[in-house]
Design an enzyme around this catalytic site. Structure first.
Site, PDB file in Angstrom:
ATOM      1  N   HIS A  25       0.810  -1.230   0.000  1.00  0.00           N
ATOM      2  CA  HIS A  25       0.000   0.000   0.000  1.00  0.00           C
ATOM      3  C   HIS A  25       0.842   1.279   0.000  1.00  0.00           C
ATOM      4  O   HIS A  25       0.501   2.269   0.643  1.00  0.00           O
ATOM      5  CB  HIS A  25      -0.956   0.016   1.183  1.00  0.00           C
ATOM      6  CG  HIS A  25      -1.984  -1.068   1.153  1.00  0.00           C
ATOM      7  ND1 HIS A  25      -2.531  -1.545  -0.024  1.00  0.00           N
ATOM      8  CD2 HIS A  25      -2.577  -1.774   2.165  1.00  0.00           C
ATOM      9  CE1 HIS A  25      -3.416  -2.495   0.261  1.00  0.00           C
ATOM     10  NE2 HIS A  25      -3.461  -2.658   1.560  1.00  0.00           N
TER      11      HIS A  25
ATOM     12  N   HIS B 161      -9.715   1.361   0.695  1.00  0.00           N
ATOM     13  CA  HIS B 161      -9.601   0.182   1.551  1.00  0.00           C
ATOM     14  C   HIS B 161     -10.673   0.172   2.647  1.00  0.00           C
ATOM     15  O   HIS B 161     -10.377  -0.113   3.813  1.00  0.00           O
ATOM     16  CB  HIS B 161      -8.206   0.125   2.177  1.00  0.00           C
ATOM     17  CG  HIS B 161      -7.760  -1.264   2.541  1.00  0.00           C
ATOM     18  ND1 HIS B 161      -8.460  -2.060   3.417  1.00  0.00           N
ATOM     19  CD2 HIS B 161      -6.692  -1.988   2.141  1.00  0.00           C
ATOM     20  CE1 HIS B 161      -7.835  -3.210   3.559  1.00  0.00           C
ATOM     21  NE2 HIS B 161      -6.756  -3.204   2.790  1.00  0.00           N
TER      22      HIS B 161
ATOM     23  N   GLU C  34     -11.396  -4.155  -2.931  1.00  0.00           N
ATOM     24  CA  GLU C  34     -10.482  -3.099  -3.346  1.00  0.00           C
ATOM     25  C   GLU C  34     -10.291  -3.123  -4.866  1.00  0.00           C
ATOM     26  O   GLU C  34      -9.510  -3.921  -5.384  1.00  0.00           O
ATOM     27  CB  GLU C  34      -9.138  -3.276  -2.648  1.00  0.00           C
ATOM     28  CG  GLU C  34      -9.219  -3.379  -1.140  1.00  0.00           C
ATOM     29  CD  GLU C  34      -7.998  -4.046  -0.542  1.00  0.00           C
ATOM     30  OE1 GLU C  34      -6.875  -3.529  -0.764  1.00  0.00           O
ATOM     31  OE2 GLU C  34      -8.149  -5.095   0.102  1.00  0.00           O
TER      32      GLU C  34
END
Length: 320
Positions: A95, A164, A285
């Site tokens: 991420h 997210h 996601e």
């Protein structure tokens, strides 16, 4: 610095939806939906709305970038240059790194029926080339919450932005009984480090076949290659809470959908708007594929100067 709660921004929709946002990670903190009985249910799980706070999940409800999901070896090559990134999950980067976009404070403004967040990421930020200007606009339209993300760069780079948020359409308990449907005939198998290995695999005859709705059951932390690919807005997933019939459709312009079932959640993780237990929420996601910068056969994540990255997500609710 801990993000103050007074920075929260609220949007009230005309058809009963109410959304709460924070500049911390451009985060969706809560979403209330109307019910058949009249009282609203808060469906977002684990978001704290604060930076460096002991409560909440560190990614819950946030925009992840520059590169959402995992990059193997925390490195990639682009135009003959290898870029080394700070790892934050073993030898991988996840991420966008420890100081990725979900862990930064964004500039925020409320403009009409939208909340607009902006972030300037300098050249070299978390190892990525190019200065990136990012805009993320949330809005409510009827029973739909939408997010429009755009980015431009000063140098060739890679970009993969996703959201997210964890959902629980009942607002409590675990989500393993939620019905899930994902229009994907293939998925990306992963190794023990959750890095894709080998070519795309057919879902037929496996537990990854969600082409027809069935209980989530879990566990999952896998990317599905959507049949529609990248381009026009298309259905990426449909979730149904079987007791109430509440339904969420996730629409996207991206080619992949990561399903994660909140295996790490425990009651020890406190959040101001939700309670947590294992599997308390599912994350859907939309994005390009994990490790795409190192996999030439995957949909490209490259962004060059003069181009604009665009990703739209719509969360469409029904069954009230």
């Amino acid at each position: 610095m801990t993000q103050p709660v007074e920075d929260f921004i609220t949007l009230d929709g005309a058809d009963g939806l109410k959304a709460v946002f924070s500049p911390a990670g451009a985060q969706l903190v809560a979403l209330y939906i109307p019910t058949k009985s009249g009282g609203p249910v808060q469906t977002v799980i684990g978001s704290s709305g604060r930076l460096d706070a002991p409560e909440g999940d560190s990614w819950a409800g946030a925009i992840c970038g520059r590169y959402a999901n995992r990059i193997a070896g925390a490195s990639f090559s682009l135009d003959g240059v290898t870029y080394h990134l700070p790892a934050n999950e073993g030898s991988k980067q996840l991420h966008g790194g420890a100081d990725g976009f979900g862990h930064l404070s964004w500039k925020a403004e409320k403009a009409g029926n939208e909340v607009v967040f902006r972030l300037d990421s300098p050249d070299g930020d978390m190892g990525y080339p190019g200065a990136l200007e990012v805009k993320a606009a949330y809005g409510l339209n009827g029973h739909t919450l939408y997010l429009e993300m755009t980015a431009t760069t000063t140098k060739p780079t890679v970009v993969n932005l996703t959201h997210h948020v964890y959902w629980n359409l009942l607002g409590k308990g675990d989500i393993l009984g939620h019905m899930m449907q994902i229009p994907a005939s293939r998925y990306t198998p992963v190794n023990a480090d959750l890095i894709p290995v080998g070519p795309l695999a057919d879902v037929a005859g496996t537990r990854f076949d969600f082409r027809e709705k069935r209980p989530i059951a879990g566990p999952y932390d896998h990317n599905f290659a959507l049949d529609a690919g990248r381009g026009a807005l298309h259905l990426g997933a449909r979730a149904i809470e079987p007791v109430t019939g509440r339904t969420l459709e996730v629409w996207t312009t991206e080619p992949g959908m990561q399903l994660y079932t909140g295996e790490h959640f425990t009651p020890a993780i406190k959040a101001p708007f939700s309670e947590l237990l294992k599997n308390a929420g599912f994350a859907l996601e939309p994005q390009t594929f994990p490790n795409a910068p190192n996999e030439p056969s995957y949909p490209s994540s490259v962004l060059r100067p003069g181009e604009t990255y665009r990703h739209r997500i719509e969360w469409r609710f029904s069954g009230f």
